[in-house]
Design an enzyme around this catalytic site. Structure first.
Site, PDB file in Angstrom:
ATOM      1  N   ASP A 296      -1.426  -2.783   3.440  1.00  0.00           N
ATOM      2  CA  ASP A 296      -0.974  -4.171   3.260  1.00  0.00           C
ATOM      3  C   ASP A 296       0.486  -4.278   3.679  1.00  0.00           C
ATOM      4  OD1 ASP A 296      -1.174  -6.867   2.524  1.00  0.00           O
ATOM      5  OD2 ASP A 296      -0.482  -6.472   0.481  1.00  0.00           O
TER       6      ASP A 296
ATOM      7  N   ASP B  62       4.904  -0.283  -2.488  1.00  0.00           N
ATOM      8  CA  ASP B  62       3.655  -0.889  -2.957  1.00  0.00           C
ATOM      9  C   ASP B  62       2.449  -0.455  -2.120  1.00  0.00           C
ATOM     10  OD1 ASP B  62       1.775  -2.277  -4.304  1.00  0.00           O
ATOM     11  OD2 ASP B  62       2.521  -4.276  -3.820  1.00  0.00           O
TER      12      ASP B  62
END
Length: 329
Positions: A202, A219
């Site tokens: 992502d 992340d």
């Protein structure tokens, strides 16, 4: 247990501090909530002036084994001096902590700002760090995390939307038609997604931090098995052909400081864009019962949003139906 009934949905500052201090750290101040909707994420500092990002994982999204693979991948990358934030481990080597029915991990805060995607030096540096991630990522496979399967995932998103009550009768008919067409456009590319490695998954601009052409990736919550281009295509934001070619050249040149890039994967950029468009709206619909979502995304309840989404899907269908679309890259 649903998130609305879970302690995850009722995290107060006192509960956040108590959970973290149960791990052996002492926090002299209150936590600061960061923008995160899938999980609950807080910035804290301890009595030694160390700054931490505390992530409370959404229940029932990932298994413990899937989260542990995220953590272990980050540990591999950090040990190889790749610019990522590996989770803190206690004296027993544990990185995923269970506190009051919640799952918690602590990551050192990485300072910095988002890159400028029109800056050649930044693009080269981003390509280089992604190449370093993939050099390690290709060395073994995930056992528990998902493999990117575009047709399956697009159909999952499609069913989420069609089983909801968000669309008018007219909008539903349009969505059925255009989403079915997009799924059929994805099918010919299915075999290309068998060449996979461990990737961030992502990599948008919000998950990149740094300064002076030195960047770190944060992340890895959506890490999965996917083609390398999954971590590159969102860096290519230009609309004009010359600017687009500049971005692509710099990213690939940086990437190939660590690893050769298979240029045949450029054919997957538009399929990946289509998949992301479909999955994003389905994600919002699926999470709507979480109190954070109506507050953050009130426009989802507006019919105008869905009209715009349908136009966007139709434009993407036309882009993928035009055999010349790859020439843009």
């Amino acid at each position: 247990m649903s998130a609305s009934l879970h302690p995850f949905a009722e995290l107060s500052p006192a509960r956040v501090v108590g959970a973290i201090e149960s791990l052996g750290l002492w926090l002299p101040g209150e936590p600061f909530a960061l923008n995160s909707y899938e999980n609950r994420v807080y910035l804290v500092h301890d009595d030694e002036r160390r700054r931490w990002v505390a992530k409370f994982y959404r229940p029932e999204r990932w298994s413990d084994a899937q989260i542990q693979e995220e953590h272990d991948f980050l540990e591999e990358l950090s040990s190889a001096s790749v610019a990522v934030a590996a989770p803190w481990r206690n004296d027993s080597g544990v990185s995923l902590h269970h506190v009051e029915g919640m799952r918690l991990a602590l990551f050192p805060q990485l300072p910095g700002q988002a890159p400028e995607l029109d800056n050649p030096e930044h693009l080269f540096a981003l390509g280089e760090v992604v190449g370093q991630v993939h050099e390690i990522g290709q060395q073994r496979a995930f056992d528990h995390r998902r493999r990117l399967a575009p047709t399956l995932m697009a159909n999952e998103a499609r069913q989420t939307i069609l089983s909801s009550q968000w669309l008018s009768q007219k909008q539903r008919a349009v969505y059925e038609r255009v989403s079915d067409a997009l799924v059929r456009c994805l099918e010919p590319h299915e075999s290309a997604f068998k060449r996979c490695l461990r990737v961030h998954g992502d990599l948008h601009i919000g998950n990149i931090l740094g300064r002076d052409s030195s960047f770190a990736l944060v992340d890895f919550d959506d890490a999965l098995m996917a083609p390398a281009v999954q971590d590159l295509w969102m860096l290519l934001t230009a609309q004009g052909p010359e600017e687009r070619q500049m971005q692509l050249s710099e990213v690939i040149e940086g990437y190939e400081q660590a690893l050769e890039f298979d240029r045949s994967e450029l054919a997957l950029i538009e399929p990946l864009r289509a998949l992301r468009l479909m999955r994003h709206s389905a994600w919002l619909v699926a999470r709507w019962e979480d109190p954070a979502f109506p507050t953050a995304f009130p426009w989802l309840a507006d019919a105008g949003y869905w009209d715009g989404h349908l136009r966007e899907l139709e434009q993407q269908r036309l882009a993928m139906s035009d055999e010349r679309w790859l020439a843009r890259f």
